[in-house]
Motif scaffolding. Structure first.
Motif, mmCIF file in Angstrom:
data_model
loop_
_atom_site.group_PDB
_atom_site.id
_atom_site.type_symbol
_atom_site.label_atom_id
_atom_site.label_comp_id
_atom_site.label_asym_id
_atom_site.label_seq_id
_atom_site.Cartn_x
_atom_site.Cartn_y
_atom_site.Cartn_z
ATOM 1 N N THR A 467 0.755 -1.049 -0.088
ATOM 2 C CA THR A 467 -0.036 0.083 0.076
ATOM 3 C C THR A 467 0.928 1.239 0.023
ATOM 4 O O THR A 467 0.547 2.080 -0.538
ATOM 5 N N SER A 468 1.939 1.327 0.872
ATOM 6 C CA SER A 468 2.811 2.420 1.035
ATOM 7 C C SER A 468 3.276 2.718 -0.433
ATOM 8 O O SER A 468 3.622 3.919 -0.873
ATOM 9 N N LYS A 469 4.105 1.739 -1.131
ATOM 10 C CA LYS A 469 4.418 1.850 -2.383
ATOM 11 C C LYS A 469 3.489 2.642 -3.436
ATOM 12 O O LYS A 469 3.989 3.342 -4.126
ATOM 13 N N VAL A 470 2.418 1.814 -3.229
ATOM 14 C CA VAL A 470 1.226 2.051 -4.371
ATOM 15 C C VAL A 470 0.879 3.742 -4.002
ATOM 16 O O VAL A 470 0.999 4.803 -4.890
ATOM 17 N N GLY A 580 -0.082 4.819 -9.575
ATOM 18 C CA GLY A 580 -0.200 3.801 -8.544
ATOM 19 C C GLY A 580 -0.271 2.614 -9.101
ATOM 20 O O GLY A 580 0.466 1.515 -8.605
ATOM 21 N N LEU A 581 -0.812 2.320 -10.370
ATOM 22 C CA LEU A 581 -0.619 1.017 -10.898
ATOM 23 C C LEU A 581 0.840 0.625 -11.466
ATOM 24 O O LEU A 581 1.263 -0.571 -11.428
ATOM 25 N N SER A 582 1.528 1.761 -11.928
ATOM 26 C CA SER A 582 2.906 1.376 -12.274
ATOM 27 C C SER A 582 3.761 0.919 -11.088
ATOM 28 O O SER A 582 4.626 -0.035 -11.307
ATOM 29 N N MET A 583 3.598 1.471 -10.034
ATOM 30 C CA MET A 583 4.147 1.096 -8.489
ATOM 31 C C MET A 583 3.756 -0.366 -8.454
ATOM 32 O O MET A 583 4.544 -1.064 -7.913
ATOM 33 N N PHE A 584 2.546 -0.595 -8.347
ATOM 34 C CA PHE A 584 1.977 -2.058 -8.049
ATOM 35 C C PHE A 584 2.360 -3.120 -9.081
ATOM 36 O O PHE A 584 2.575 -4.278 -8.418
ATOM 37 N N PHE A 585 2.527 -2.649 -10.265
ATOM 38 C CA PHE A 585 3.047 -3.698 -10.971
ATOM 39 C C PHE A 585 4.591 -3.753 -11.152
ATOM 40 O O PHE A 585 5.132 -4.658 -11.872
ATOM 41 N N GLY A 586 5.164 -3.140 -10.274
ATOM 42 C CA GLY A 586 6.736 -2.945 -10.266
ATOM 43 C C GLY A 586 7.454 -2.850 -11.489
ATOM 44 O O GLY A 586 8.447 -3.074 -11.683
ATOM 45 N N CYS A 587 6.862 -1.705 -12.038
ATOM 46 C CA CYS A 587 7.497 -1.023 -13.217
ATOM 47 C C CYS A 587 8.737 -0.359 -12.956
ATOM 48 O O CYS A 587 8.874 0.480 -12.044
ATOM 49 N N SER A 588 9.825 -0.143 -13.809
ATOM 50 C CA SER A 588 10.943 0.540 -13.637
ATOM 51 C C SER A 588 11.403 1.378 -14.912
ATOM 52 O O SER A 588 11.088 0.876 -15.934
ATOM 53 N N LEU A 589 12.172 2.362 -14.660
ATOM 54 C CA LEU A 589 12.687 3.213 -15.756
ATOM 55 C C LEU A 589 13.881 3.717 -15.499
ATOM 56 O O LEU A 589 14.103 4.305 -14.193
ATOM 57 N N ARG A 590 14.910 3.589 -16.391
ATOM 58 C CA ARG A 590 16.110 4.127 -15.889
ATOM 59 C C ARG A 590 16.334 5.630 -16.946
ATOM 60 O O ARG A 590 17.389 6.109 -16.507
ATOM 61 N N ALA A 591 15.625 5.665 -17.570
ATOM 62 C CA ALA A 591 15.670 7.248 -18.643
ATOM 63 C C ALA A 591 14.510 7.950 -18.351
ATOM 64 O O ALA A 591 13.556 7.681 -18.208
ATOM 65 N N PRO A 592 14.844 9.252 -17.767
ATOM 66 C CA PRO A 592 13.802 10.271 -17.129
ATOM 67 C C PRO A 592 13.042 10.935 -18.438
ATOM 68 O O PRO A 592 12.389 12.005 -18.185
ATOM 69 N N HIS A 593 13.139 10.269 -19.479
ATOM 70 C CA HIS A 593 12.245 10.894 -20.728
ATOM 71 C C HIS A 593 12.019 9.942 -21.756
ATOM 72 O O HIS A 593 12.791 8.829 -21.731
ATOM 73 N N GLY A 594 10.935 10.322 -22.761
ATOM 74 C CA GLY A 594 11.208 9.247 -24.011
ATOM 75 C C GLY A 594 9.599 9.098 -24.294
ATOM 76 O O GLY A 594 9.374 8.430 -25.109
ATOM 77 N N GLY A 595 8.837 8.856 -23.012
ATOM 78 C CA GLY A 595 7.522 8.479 -23.229
ATOM 79 C C GLY A 595 7.386 6.981 -23.715
ATOM 80 O O GLY A 595 8.424 5.966 -23.560
#
Length: 635
Positions: A467-470, A580-595
């Motif tokens: 919950t806290s992560k989401v 919230g869903l991105s956190m829930f699914f554990g998605c990660s991103l190393r580049a801060p742009h690009g969409g």
């Protein structure tokens, strides 16, 4: 033919007192007669009155231009008069007339009177030019004012374009140089056209400065608007009126800013050769600090984006099964990409600190801030100068940048009393030697304290689960939609970027998902619920698909500006869901742009796409329910 060639100094009268339109015409005819341009006063007056009977030559804005083309004129000419208290001339706008020009044209003079009338009418639309004529003290000064203004106009026409002379110039710049920069430039340019004041805007975007202002344009202008949230090169504006505002004001208040330049309500800017000194006190301390921070962030981003994507590609192209412990460098291609990416990524903290310091203290601050950033990155302490004991990280580099910048400002003041002959050694010897030494000592001193804060924050984030992560994802993503590229949006973005340096990649994924939602939600609503939007808004909505997919939140700004109470809450709701869903699914991103264009480099890409789609749908539905259908004729 030049206007000043038609206007004899004997035909100019200043601060005249007249009580009626007819008396005004009689006085002008006498002035024309005094220059020897007419052979018969009576016949000439008859021609003037005949023209007045068709429609008044009081064209408004305090101007009257009576004219006639009759046989009584032997040579084309002009007469001019300023009226001290104004006179009722039956003008088109019903206002008194303070400035009169009378035109005399011979019957065989072709359309010379029409040409003069056209040129005069164009010049007199310039309010400051009119006022200068009304304020003229002598006929000679009156002629000189016309001559200068006409020369400017002729130069424009000779070159076949208006950009040889602009009354108002502008420079726009936002931290990322992607959207706000160009939106501000566009709005200022359009506002200038609507107001009748040609305006040229230089954009300091992500691809460098475009449409650069020339020195001749700067010299000829009335003033310059700097609509920027990062520093721009200012020495070229020395001695000119400069209005410094945020880039958001350039978007939202273009006409108000232009009018301040036109009305001469802007202070003169002075450059001392080393640093920027702005006379405007409108910039608060908070905005000043924000601008310095964003200057560092904007220069840091290419290193983070380029390095981050190369590192992500290294993992994409590597073979995990060869050696899980060396994943990312198992194959030659992956090892090369990861090595280069790590070198670029590793420069983010020194670059951040260096350009914060440069924003504060100009070029002498760059080296001082850069070294301060390296000391913070190394985690140097007095117990272990080689570093590695503490993790000062992003926060340490940020503080080092501000310390370095203000330190150099202090050194400038301390050594300001040295003889002028020693000015040359200050930026190449005194500032770098003392500055680097002192900032290194100060940064080394604060590193343990900053390291403790950083370690505590990292531990807290790493310990988050469920919950806290989401909830964290909901908050940071929702902030992206609060002001669409403004300070709250940037605070969320900078926090996520800082966590990249600490190895927390999930926060960046949530933030980018949140930033993509505003334009996407609006675009989807304009597609599915057309009766809520005008035709122009529907067309703009199509563009927002591209802007949203490219992580350009600013595409939603025009819609939010028109209807903030419905658009902003809807976008916040959609962004919060996506984050919230991105956190829930554990998605990660190393580049801060690009969409969407860096989707293959995102951890758990399919679920990340699902999070964005869900957020887009939620934002669209909330917005479409809040907005009422338009009347049929507006759709």
């Amino acid at each position: 033919m030049k206007i000043t060639e038609l206007l004899d100094i004997r035909s100019i009268a200043l601060n005249v007192s007249v009580s009626s339109k007819l008396e005004t015409i009689d006085t002008l005819i006498d002035l024309m007669d005094a220059s020897g341009k007419i052979t018969n006063v009576k016949d000439y007056k008859e021609g003037i009155l005949k023209r007045e009977s068709l429609s008044t030559t009081g064209i408004g804005e305090g101007i009257a231009i009576p004219h006639a083309q009759v046989a009584a004129v032997k040579k084309p000419g002009l007469a001019a008069m300023t009226i001290k208290n104004g006179v009722d001339y039956e003008s088109l706008d019903g206002q008194p007339v303070y400035l009169c020009f009378m035109i005399a044209a011979p019957v065989d003079g072709g359309n010379i009177h029409l040409q003069a009338l056209a040129k005069l009418s164009t010049l007199l639309m310039d309010e400051s030019f009119r006022q200068k004529l009304i304020d003229a003290k002598t006929p000679r000064e009156f002629l000189d004012i016309i001559d200068k203004q006409e020369a400017l106009k002729d130069a424009q026409e000779k070159n076949g374009k208006m950009n040889n002379f602009y009354r108002v110039l502008a420079v726009t710049a936002c931290p990322t140089g992607i959207a706000h920069t160009f939106m501000a430039a566009e709005n200022l340019t359009k506002a200038g056209e609507e107001m009748g004041y040609p305006l040229k805007a230089e954009t300091n975007g992500a691809d460098g400065a475009q449409n650069i202002l020339t020195q001749s344009e700067i010299d000829a202008s009335d003033g310059i608007i700097i609509a920027a949230d990062k520093n721009v090169e200012m020495s070229r504006f020395d001695g000119k009126p400069v209005l410094s505002v945020s880039v958001t004001q350039g978007i939202q208040k273009p006409k108000e800013l232009i009018q301040k330049i036109i009305d001469h309500q802007v202070p003169i800017y002075h450059h001392d050769g080393e640093e920027m000194v702005e006379n405007s006190t409108s910039e608060g301390v908070g905005h000043s600090i924000y601008k310095h921070l964003m200057n560092g962030v904007s220069h840091m981003l290419p290193f983070v984006i380029g390095g981050g994507i190369l590192i992500a590609l290294a993992f994409l192209f590597d073979d995990y099964s060869i050696n899980p412990a060396n994943f990312g460098k198992n194959t030659p291609l992956a090892a090369y990409l990861k090595t280069i990416g790590e070198q670029a990524f590793g420069l983010m903290l020194p670059i951040l600190a260096g350009y914060i310091a440069m924003s504060i203290a100009d070029r002498p601050g760059l080296a001082v801030g850069f070294i301060g950033g390296i000391v913070a990155k190394m985690g140097c302490t007095f117990a272990n100068p080689a570093g590695g004991d503490v993790n000062a990280g992003f926060l340490g580099a940020l503080l080092a940048g501000f310390l370095g910048g203000y330190l150099v400002l202090g050194l400038k003041k301390v050594f300001s009393h040295l003889p002028k002959s020693l000015d040359g050694i200050k930026p190449i010897l005194i500032y770098p030697v003392l500055g680097i030494l002192i900032v290194s000592v100060l940064t080394t001193f604060i590193n343990p304290f900053v390291g403790a804060i950083n370690t505590g924050l990292s531990n807290m984030l790493n310990s988050m689960g469920g919950t806290s992560k989401v909830l964290l994802g909901i908050v940071v993503a929702g902030m992206q939609s609060t002001d669409m590229g403004g300070p709250i949006n940037k605070a969320s973005y900078v926090f996520a970027t800082s966590q990249l340096a600490e190895g927390n990649f999930e926060i960046m994924a949530a933030v980018m998902a949140g930033g993509m939602i505003p334009p996407l939600a609006i675009a989807l609503s304009t597609t599915l619920f057309k009766n809520r939007w005008t035709k122009d808004e529907q067309n703009s909505g199509l563009v927002n698909y591209v802007m949203g997919l490219a992580f350009i939140s600013e595409g939603a700004i025009p819609f939010a500006a028109k209807d903030p109470l419905r658009v902003i809450p809807s976008c916040i709701a959609g962004s919060a869901v996506a984050g919230g869903l991105s956190m829930f699914f554990g998605c990660s991103l190393r580049a801060p742009h690009g969409g969407i264009f860096v989707l293959p480099t995102i951890g758990n890409p399919l679920m990340y796409a699902l999070a964005i789609i869900a957020g887009m749908i939620v934002g669209c539905m909330v917005l479409s329910m809040l907005k009422k259908p338009l009347k049929e004729e507006n759709c």
